[in-house]
Design an enzyme around this catalytic site. Structure first.
Site, PDB file in Angstrom:
ATOM      1  N   ASP A 183     -10.622  17.269  12.255  1.00  0.00           N
ATOM      2  CA  ASP A 183     -10.244  17.558  10.870  1.00  0.00           C
ATOM      3  C   ASP A 183     -10.983  16.673   9.878  1.00  0.00           C
ATOM      4  O   ASP A 183     -11.071  17.003   8.700  1.00  0.00           O
ATOM      5  CB  ASP A 183      -8.732  17.362  10.701  1.00  0.00           C
ATOM      6  CG  ASP A 183      -7.965  18.580  11.183  1.00  0.00           C
ATOM      7  OD1 ASP A 183      -8.626  19.532  11.643  1.00  0.00           O
ATOM      8  OD2 ASP A 183      -6.727  18.575  11.119  1.00  0.00           O
ATOM      9  N   ASP A 241       2.672   1.957  -4.831  1.00  0.00           N
ATOM     10  CA  ASP A 241       1.309   1.637  -4.405  1.00  0.00           C
ATOM     11  C   ASP A 241       0.274   2.447  -5.198  1.00  0.00           C
ATOM     12  O   ASP A 241      -0.823   1.976  -5.464  1.00  0.00           O
ATOM     13  CB  ASP A 241       1.144   1.939  -2.912  1.00  0.00           C
ATOM     14  CG  ASP A 241       2.010   1.011  -2.069  1.00  0.00           C
ATOM     15  OD1 ASP A 241       2.053  -0.184  -2.373  1.00  0.00           O
ATOM     16  OD2 ASP A 241       2.648   1.499  -1.121  1.00  0.00           O
ATOM     17  N   GLY A 242       0.677   3.677  -5.558  1.00  0.00           N
ATOM     18  CA  GLY A 242      -0.235   4.544  -6.312  1.00  0.00           C
ATOM     19  C   GLY A 242      -0.626   3.914  -7.639  1.00  0.00           C
ATOM     20  O   GLY A 242      -1.746   4.086  -8.121  1.00  0.00           O
ATOM     21  N   ASN A 302      -7.932   1.780  -0.910  1.00  0.00           N
ATOM     22  CA  ASN A 302      -7.349   2.243   0.355  1.00  0.00           C
ATOM     23  C   ASN A 302      -8.416   2.801   1.291  1.00  0.00           C
ATOM     24  O   ASN A 302      -8.704   2.222   2.313  1.00  0.00           O
ATOM     25  CB  ASN A 302      -6.313   3.342   0.097  1.00  0.00           C
ATOM     26  CG  ASN A 302      -4.910   2.793   0.001  1.00  0.00           C
ATOM     27  OD1 ASN A 302      -4.703   1.604   0.207  1.00  0.00           O
ATOM     28  ND2 ASN A 302      -3.957   3.648  -0.314  1.00  0.00           N
TER      29      ASN A 302
HETATM   30  N1  LIG Z   1      -0.760  11.545   5.874  1.00  0.00           N
HETATM   31  C1  LIG Z   1      -0.739  10.495   5.093  1.00  0.00           C
HETATM   32  O1  LIG Z   1      -0.180   9.448   5.389  1.00  0.00           O
HETATM   33  C2  LIG Z   1      -1.463  10.555   3.795  1.00  0.00           C
HETATM   34  C3  LIG Z   1      -2.041  11.747   3.365  1.00  0.00           C
HETATM   35  C4  LIG Z   1      -2.715  11.730   2.154  1.00  0.00           C
HETATM   36  C5  LIG Z   1      -2.819  10.564   1.388  1.00  0.00           C
HETATM   37  N2  LIG Z   1      -2.215   9.442   1.849  1.00  0.00           N
HETATM   38  C6  LIG Z   1      -2.342   8.177   1.130  1.00  0.00           C
HETATM   39  O2  LIG Z   1      -1.954   8.270  -0.190  1.00  0.00           O
HETATM   40  C7  LIG Z   1      -2.795   7.427  -0.930  1.00  0.00           C
HETATM   41  C8  LIG Z   1      -2.731   7.780  -2.366  1.00  0.00           C
HETATM   42  O3  LIG Z   1      -1.503   7.279  -2.811  1.00  0.00           O
HETATM   43  P1  LIG Z   1      -0.790   7.837  -4.112  1.00  0.00           P
HETATM   44  O4  LIG Z   1       0.416   6.995  -4.360  1.00  0.00           O
HETATM   45  O5  LIG Z   1      -1.788   8.011  -5.190  1.00  0.00           O
HETATM   46  O6  LIG Z   1      -0.366   9.260  -3.646  1.00  0.00           O
HETATM   47  P2  LIG Z   1       1.093   9.812  -3.335  1.00  0.00           P
HETATM   48  O7  LIG Z   1       1.912   9.737  -4.569  1.00  0.00           O
HETATM   49  O8  LIG Z   1       0.908  11.121  -2.654  1.00  0.00           O
HETATM   50  O9  LIG Z   1       1.705   8.741  -2.305  1.00  0.00           O
HETATM   51  C9  LIG Z   1       1.222   8.572  -1.013  1.00  0.00           C
HETATM   52  C10 LIG Z   1       2.077   7.565  -0.251  1.00  0.00           C
HETATM   53  O10 LIG Z   1       1.203   6.638   0.377  1.00  0.00           O
HETATM   54  C11 LIG Z   1       1.699   5.345   0.171  1.00  0.00           C
HETATM   55  N3  LIG Z   1       0.610   4.376   0.131  1.00  0.00           N
HETATM   56  C12 LIG Z   1      -0.401   4.297  -0.755  1.00  0.00           C
HETATM   57  N4  LIG Z   1      -1.173   3.244  -0.470  1.00  0.00           N
HETATM   58  C13 LIG Z   1      -0.621   2.641   0.617  1.00  0.00           C
HETATM   59  C14 LIG Z   1      -0.965   1.505   1.376  1.00  0.00           C
HETATM   60  N5  LIG Z   1      -2.033   0.786   1.106  1.00  0.00           N
HETATM   61  N6  LIG Z   1      -0.171   1.179   2.425  1.00  0.00           N
HETATM   62  C15 LIG Z   1       0.904   1.914   2.722  1.00  0.00           C
HETATM   63  N7  LIG Z   1       1.277   3.000   2.047  1.00  0.00           N
HETATM   64  C16 LIG Z   1       0.516   3.358   0.999  1.00  0.00           C
HETATM   65  C17 LIG Z   1       2.400   5.381  -1.160  1.00  0.00           C
HETATM   66  O11 LIG Z   1       3.382   4.351  -1.228  1.00  0.00           O
HETATM   67  C18 LIG Z   1       3.016   6.742  -1.128  1.00  0.00           C
HETATM   68  O12 LIG Z   1       4.285   6.711  -0.561  1.00  0.00           O
HETATM   69  C19 LIG Z   1      -4.149   7.624  -0.306  1.00  0.00           C
HETATM   70  O13 LIG Z   1      -5.004   6.562  -0.560  1.00  0.00           O
HETATM   71  C20 LIG Z   1      -3.783   7.772   1.138  1.00  0.00           C
HETATM   72  O14 LIG Z   1      -3.878   6.550   1.825  1.00  0.00           O
HETATM   73  C21 LIG Z   1      -1.542   9.422   3.019  1.00  0.00           C
HETATM   74  N1  LIG Z   2      -0.953   4.662 -15.134  1.00  0.00           N
HETATM   75  C1  LIG Z   2      -1.091   5.800 -14.469  1.00  0.00           C
HETATM   76  N2  LIG Z   2      -1.703   6.867 -15.017  1.00  0.00           N
HETATM   77  C2  LIG Z   2      -1.857   8.016 -14.337  1.00  0.00           C
HETATM   78  N3  LIG Z   2      -1.409   8.214 -13.094  1.00  0.00           N
HETATM   79  C3  LIG Z   2      -0.803   7.188 -12.486  1.00  0.00           C
HETATM   80  C4  LIG Z   2      -0.620   5.923 -13.125  1.00  0.00           C
HETATM   81  N4  LIG Z   2       0.022   5.093 -12.284  1.00  0.00           N
HETATM   82  C5  LIG Z   2       0.228   5.802 -11.164  1.00  0.00           C
HETATM   83  N5  LIG Z   2      -0.280   7.041 -11.275  1.00  0.00           N
HETATM   84  C6  LIG Z   2      -0.236   8.101 -10.258  1.00  0.00           C
HETATM   85  O1  LIG Z   2       1.113   8.497 -10.122  1.00  0.00           O
HETATM   86  C7  LIG Z   2       1.382   8.790  -8.752  1.00  0.00           C
HETATM   87  C8  LIG Z   2       2.649   8.108  -8.305  1.00  0.00           C
HETATM   88  O2  LIG Z   2       2.523   6.714  -8.470  1.00  0.00           O
HETATM   89  P1  LIG Z   2       3.160   5.701  -7.473  1.00  0.00           P
HETATM   90  O3  LIG Z   2       2.680   5.927  -6.094  1.00  0.00           O
HETATM   91  O4  LIG Z   2       2.948   4.354  -8.045  1.00  0.00           O
HETATM   92  O5  LIG Z   2       4.683   6.045  -7.586  1.00  0.00           O
HETATM   93  P2  LIG Z   2       5.631   6.601  -6.494  1.00  0.00           P
HETATM   94  O6  LIG Z   2       5.044   7.830  -5.917  1.00  0.00           O
HETATM   95  O7  LIG Z   2       6.982   6.679  -7.084  1.00  0.00           O
HETATM   96  O8  LIG Z   2       5.642   5.402  -5.462  1.00  0.00           O
HETATM   97  P3  LIG Z   2       5.748   5.575  -3.913  1.00  0.00           P
HETATM   98  O9  LIG Z   2       4.501   6.266  -3.573  1.00  0.00           O
HETATM   99  O10 LIG Z   2       5.853   4.195  -3.372  1.00  0.00           O
HETATM  100  O11 LIG Z   2       6.962   6.398  -3.695  1.00  0.00           O
HETATM  101  C9  LIG Z   2       0.146   8.347  -7.964  1.00  0.00           C
HETATM  102  O12 LIG Z   2      -0.570   9.484  -7.570  1.00  0.00           O
HETATM  103  C10 LIG Z   2      -0.661   7.549  -8.931  1.00  0.00           C
HETATM  104  O13 LIG Z   2      -2.056   7.731  -8.762  1.00  0.00           O
END
Ligand SMILES: NC(=O)c1ccc[n+]([C@@H]2O[C@H](COP(=O)([O-])OP(=O)(O)OC[C@H]3O[C@@H](n4cnc5c(N)ncnc54)[C@H](O)[C@@H]3O)[C@@H](O)[C@H]2O)c1
Ligand SMILES: Nc1ncnc2c1ncn2[C@@H]1O[C@H](COP(=O)(O)OP(=O)(O)OP(=O)(O)O)[C@@H](O)[C@H]1O
Length: 585
Positions: free
Chosen positions: A458, A349-350, A428
């Site tokens: 918080d 999703d990131g 998001n």
């Molecule tokens: N306590 C929490 O649940 C918490 C805390 C901080 C941030 N987040 C989420 O992480 C997001 C950033 O994601 P990232 O991947 O860059 O960071 P990250 O790598 O820390 O991953 C955060 C997790 O949130 C999940 N996630 C992201 N968007 C989602 C969605 N729309 N629906 C369900 N799950 C989702 C991702 O799959 C990942 O597992 C923020 O937008 C925020 O929503 C969640």
């Molecule tokens: N092209 C990109 N360049 C820089 N950062 C990226 C890029 N794609 C993803 N990221 C960052 O890398 C991090 C991990 O990406 P992503 O959530 O897609 O993978 P993941 O953590 O393995 O997946 P999941 O969260 O489902 O386990 C996120 O914080 C996202 O913002």
């Protein structure tokens, strides 16, 4: 009035006041003495310089409040006028497209009478179109939005020159007229729907401002695939979409339009350029990227764009990849939406959030492949990438239009509502929290002009419905289907047990203010990134953005959403009760 206050006023030596004081001290206060005391205080307040100063201060603060209110109203007025101008622009584009279609039909027909009728109608339409452009133009001159003004002027000039030449820009040059005529006939029904209700995404994605800037950009625009969007819903009238939100016939009010519909994307010309965005530092992603780039270039003959980092990785693998294109600096990213027909994401999703964040305006359709752990927004499986991409490139496909929030930080809100920093678009959520401070956040929240509440806890999450399964869910917010337009208002660990999450309608502007009596500043973060300090007096304005993120569906938006919460969260997974237990007789 407290006795001490009475004492202090009496000590100024007013005779009646001192009489009443001595009586009350003796415990013989009666209504007359009370009356005297009040009168004395009143007179004293009128006479003393302190009272005079208080009044001035009150007057002054009221004047300040009035000014702040007026400024706020002006800013809100400006926002709604901008939205209106955007709507006019959209209608103008639709009308123009209709004219192009008509012209094509007419040019294939030698009947003079028809031509004559068309010209009359076209002239009328042109006049209407001009009027519609003039209105927002006037507005932009008023508010001094120089950039938008230039864009609208360019469109007017374009239209005028097209009229003079007697021809209107025919859009894509790739398809021959005959092909287009055939296409028009075969898609007559969907076209009818589209003209009235659909979004001509080719137009949405085109940046006409830049096409007037350089011929290179014009060529790029010409190469962009054209598609059209139509929507449908399972309604009573043979899935017919209706215009009116509410119909009123014979006194019966009936809602006719559904705010959310399944969107279908149908290519009108073949996509030619694909942008692949990949999660960094992942071997499996890198391997898949290599295979995909080769397949897209060799089998599908598509232009492939990747990020500079990925291009370097590909070239390290083989110098044959030098056909892969990229950009040199960030300013070029702003033109990507003009060049790219389709975005493919390889990650979780990131990576979808990352892709969305690259487009500060319109976003091309995104095909998200799942290479993460959860994948609420990534319905496509990487093992079947060829079949998936084949079907997407062929179309039509269902898409989810994911709403985004437009967030603006306003420094010292009362003073500077016009001086906002660069806005953020979030897919998001935007989170306002206490950062490293150990104090509770203190956030005043307004919905349009209505006070909502003061958040003490918080922090607060303002989430889209796509983000409802992310941080907002963890903070106790509801899960909402991504096509539902709305803003989720979810507190984080509120210091009040009755503080339940809210869902606000899409049309409102939410304003979060850090009050001057706050013990600490707050921090805003956007999709979990880009933290910004909000000092006392600063505000965050948040409203629905006009540019959604279209993501391709595996099946359709509802099926994909339900699958994601079942697979990702094991939602309501429970062992079924056995049949051989106690039974009602
Ligand atoms: N306590 C929490 O649940 C918490 C805390 C901080 C941030 N987040 C989420 O992480 C997001 C950033 O994601 P990232 O991947 O860059 O960071 P990250 O790598 O820390 O991953 C955060 C997790 O949130 C999940 N996630 C992201 N968007 C989602 C969605 N729309 N629906 C369900 N799950 C989702 C991702 O799959 C990942 O597992 C923020 O937008 C925020 O929503 C969640
Ligand atoms: N092209 C990109 N360049 C820089 N950062 C990226 C890029 N794609 C993803 N990221 C960052 O890398 C991090 C991990 O990406 P992503 O959530 O897609 O993978 P993941 O953590 O393995 O997946 P999941 O969260 O489902 O386990 C996120 O914080 C996202 O913002």
């Amino acid at each position: 009035m407290s006795p001490s206050k009475l004492d202090s006023t009496a000590s100024f030596g007013h005779e009646e006041a001192s009489v009443s004081r001595s009586r009350s001290e003796n415990g013989s206060a009666d209504s007359l003495s009370l009356f005297h005391s009040e009168k004395a205080v009143e007179e004293l307040l009128q006479q003393t310089p302190v009272a005079g100063m208080d009044e001035h201060l009150i007057e002054f603060s009221e004047a300040l409040r009035t000014v702040a209110k007026a400024l706020r109203r002006a800013a809100e007025g400006k926002a709604s006028a901008q939205a209106e101008a955007a709507e006019w622009k959209r209608r103008y584009e639709l009308e123009r497209t209709r004219n192009i279609q008509m012209e094509r039909k007419v040019s294939g027909n030698n009947n003079c009478e028809m031509l004559q009728r068309w010209w009359i109608r076209s002239s009328l339409d042109n006049a209407m179109g001009m009027l519609r452009i003039m209105l927002p133009c006037l507005f932009f001159w008023e508010v001094g939005k120089e950039q938008n003004k230039r864009m609208l002027e360019a469109r007017m000039a374009e239209r005028l020159s097209a009229e003079t030449k007697g021809c209107i820009d025919c859009g894509r040059v790739k398809n021959s007229d005959n092909q287009l005529m055939q296409q028009n006939e075969s898609t007559e029904h969907s076209e009818k729907i589209c003209m009235n209700n659909g979004i001509w995404s080719h137009e949405v994605l085109c940046d006409r401002e830049s096409d007037s800037n350089s011929n290179a950009d014009l060529n790029n625009m010409m190469n962009k695939a054209s598609f059209k969007l139509s929507w449908w819903c399972n309604g009573e009238n043979g899935d017919q979409h209706k215009h009116d939100i509410v119909s009123f016939e014979k006194g019966d009010i009936t809602t006719a339009e559904r705010s959310s519909k399944q969107i279908s994307l149908k290519w009108e010309s073949d996509p030619q350029t694909v942008l692949i965005l990949t999660k960094p530092n992942s071997v499996s992603v890198r391997i898949l990227c290599i295979q995909m780039v080769r397949w897209l270039k060799e089998k599908k003959k598509l232009n492939v764009y990747v990020e500079p980092r990925v291009r370097t990785e590909l070239l390290a693998e083989s110098s044959n990849f030098n056909y892969v294109q990229t950009w040199k600096d960030d300013s070029e990213i702003t033109h990507l939406h003009i060049k790219v027909d389709l975005v493919i994401t390889l990650g979780g999703d990131g990576t979808v959030l990352w892709a969305a964040s690259m487009f500060k305006g319109p976003v091309p359709p995104i095909v998200p492949f799942s290479l993460g752990s959860l994948g609420f927004m990534t319905p496509f499986h990487s093992e079947h990438f060829k079949e998936c991409l084949d079907s997407v490139l062929r179309g039509p496909i269902s898409i989810t239009l994911r709403h985004r929030l437009l967030c603006r930080v306003v420094r010292d809100a009362a003073k500077n509502e016009y001086e906002t920093e660069e806005p953020f678009l979030v897919l998001n959520e935007v989170t306002i929290d206490r950062g490293i401070s150990s104090y509770l956040t203190n956030l005043e929240c307004y919905c349009d002009n209505s006070f909502v509440t003061c958040v003490q806890g918080d922090g607060l999450i303002l989430s889209t419905t796509s983000g409802s399964t992310a941080y907002s869910l963890a903070a106790g917010g509801s899960m909402v289907h991504p096509q539902v337009p709305g803003i989720l208002f979810t507190p984080i660990c509120p210091h009040s047990l009755s503080f339940r999450p809210l869902i606000l309608p899409e049309h409102v502007t939410v304003r979060i203010v850090v009050p001057f009596n706050s013990r600490s500043p707050a921090w805003a973060s956007f999709d979990g990134k880009d933290r910004k300090l909000l000092a006392a007096g600063d505000a965050l304005l948040c409203s629905m953005a006009p540019w959604p993120v279209p993501t391709a569906c595996q099946v359709d938006s509802t099926n994909d959403f339900l699958r994601s919460i079942h697979d990702g969260l094991h939602w309501n997974l429970r062992k079924t009760q056995s049949f051989d237990g106690p039974r009602e007789t």
